[in-house]
Design an enzyme around this catalytic site. Structure first.
Site, PDB file in Angstrom:
ATOM      1  N   SER A 143      15.062 -17.855  43.993  1.00  0.00           N
ATOM      2  CA  SER A 143      13.802 -17.042  43.667  1.00  0.00           C
ATOM      3  C   SER A 143      12.950 -17.631  42.758  1.00  0.00           C
ATOM      4  O   SER A 143      13.704 -18.279  41.795  1.00  0.00           O
ATOM      5  CB  SER A 143      14.160 -15.245  43.539  1.00  0.00           C
ATOM      6  OG  SER A 143      12.964 -14.875  42.943  1.00  0.00           O
ATOM      7  N   TYR A 156      18.290  -8.357  39.480  1.00  0.00           N
ATOM      8  CA  TYR A 156      17.884  -9.465  40.336  1.00  0.00           C
ATOM      9  C   TYR A 156      17.867 -10.961  39.651  1.00  0.00           C
ATOM     10  O   TYR A 156      18.216 -11.962  40.099  1.00  0.00           O
ATOM     11  CB  TYR A 156      16.590  -9.074  40.840  1.00  0.00           C
ATOM     12  CG  TYR A 156      16.096  -9.967  42.153  1.00  0.00           C
ATOM     13  CD1 TYR A 156      16.586  -9.731  43.260  1.00  0.00           C
ATOM     14  CD2 TYR A 156      15.169 -10.926  41.812  1.00  0.00           C
ATOM     15  CE1 TYR A 156      16.275 -10.431  44.418  1.00  0.00           C
ATOM     16  CE2 TYR A 156      14.675 -11.621  42.957  1.00  0.00           C
ATOM     17  CZ  TYR A 156      15.127 -11.357  44.168  1.00  0.00           C
ATOM     18  OH  TYR A 156      14.820 -12.115  45.303  1.00  0.00           O
TER      19      TYR A 156
END
Ligand SMILES: NC(=O)c1ccc[n+]([C@@H]2O[C@H](COP(=O)([O-])OP(=O)(O)OC[C@H]3O[C@@H](n4cnc5c(N)ncnc54)[C@H](O)[C@@H]3O)[C@@H](O)[C@H]2O)c1
Length: 266
Positions: A143, A156
């Site tokens: 990401s 995350y």
């Protein structure tokens, strides 16, 4: 194009979103696919299989929670039994949790996110890599949060930064066997992971009930190219490139598909 002709790809998180898109793009390029997702996603997984089969390729579906190494290894073994080889692996399954300040996160959410996004990616390579054919390739989905921090999502960000460490270590270990390992790092992508009211509210705390359009304006302002998000296929195209011989001397790299999110000067 048939850049993956005669090859077999394993994809986790294959029931929807980018996972489905990776399966279909790989099949369009000639690969047979082992498509893995949770039992609770079995109906969507069947739709992925149908989409792969419409391209003329074969698809074996398997349900496993990637946090469970035995369950996952069982599905990978079924894929080997069916197709006889593994050439490509896409560790794609992931979760994007509810947000809270780093010191306010609860331990169960932390464990879940690290368990799926990081340990699950490690399980995926652990189950697949010993069976891979020489010349194969692995892509781990990170990401932009694998490269840069963001407020409220320490679990995350930490999990996705870990994915890059995992990939770069594996690239060092597998290079001598001709197996390449890279990460693909999307910015915002138009899937249900971000197109939901929890994320809209996070993006527009100034509004009581923000709409998708309100969220899209906030996201577009972050990107050089002015779009709010890229489509799953844009990410899949990078995945297919890295898994194909077009990328035969590319390993240990981190490709970003983010419409210019990381490059934008503040
Ligand atoms: N959508 C975005 O904006 C975005 C941005 C950057 C990175 N990513 C990453 O891309 C990947 C795919 O995201 P997406 O947007 O397609 O999400 P999605 O929520 O649409 O799909 C994720 C899939 O993973 C599966 N999954 C979740 N936990 C699992 C588990 N324990 N075992 C097996 N399968 C599991 C889900 O059932 C689902 O099918 C994820 O790793 C995500 O973190 C997404």
């Amino acid at each position: 194009m048939s850049r993956m002709a005669g090859r077999v790809a394993v994809v986790t998180g294959a029931a929807r979103g980018m996972g489905r898109s990776h399966c279909v793009r790989l099949a369009e390029e000639g690969a047979d696919v082992v498509a893995i997702d949770l039992m609770s996603a079995a109906d969507d997984l069947a739709d992925t299989a149908a989409a792969v089969e419409r391209t003329g390729r074969r698809c074996l579906v398997g349900t496993a929670d990637i946090r469970d190494l035995d369950e996952l290894s069982g599905v990978v073994a079924s894929g080997m039994d069916r197709f006889g080889r593994i050439d490509a692996v896409v560790a794609n399954a992931g979760v994007y949790p509810t947000a809270a300040s780093t010191w306010e996160l609860d331990i169960d959410t932390w464990r879940d996110v690290l368990g799926v996004n990081l340990t699950g990616a490690w399980h995926t390579v652990k189950a697949c890599v010993p069976m891979m054919s020489p010349g194969g390739a692995v892509v781990l989905i990170g990401s932009t949060n694998a490269i840069k921090g963001a407020s409220g999502v320490a679990h995350y960000c930490a999990s996705k930064h870990g994915v890059i460490g995992l990939a770069q270590t594996l690239a060092n270990e597998m290079g001598a066997q001709g197996i390449r390992v890279n990460t693909v790092n999307p910015g915002s992508v138009g899937t249900s992971m971000i197109l939901n009211h929890n994320v809209f509210a996070r993006l527009r705390p100034d509004l009581e009930v923000p709409s998708a359009e309100d969220a899209a304006q906030a996201l577009a302002s972050r990107n050089l190219l002015g779009v709010p998000w890229v489509e799953p296929e844009d990410v899949s195209n990078a995945v297919v490139f890295l898994l194909s011989d077009d990328a035969r001397y590319i390993t240990g790299t981190n490709v970003v598909v983010d419409a210019g999110l990381l490059a934008k000067a503040s």
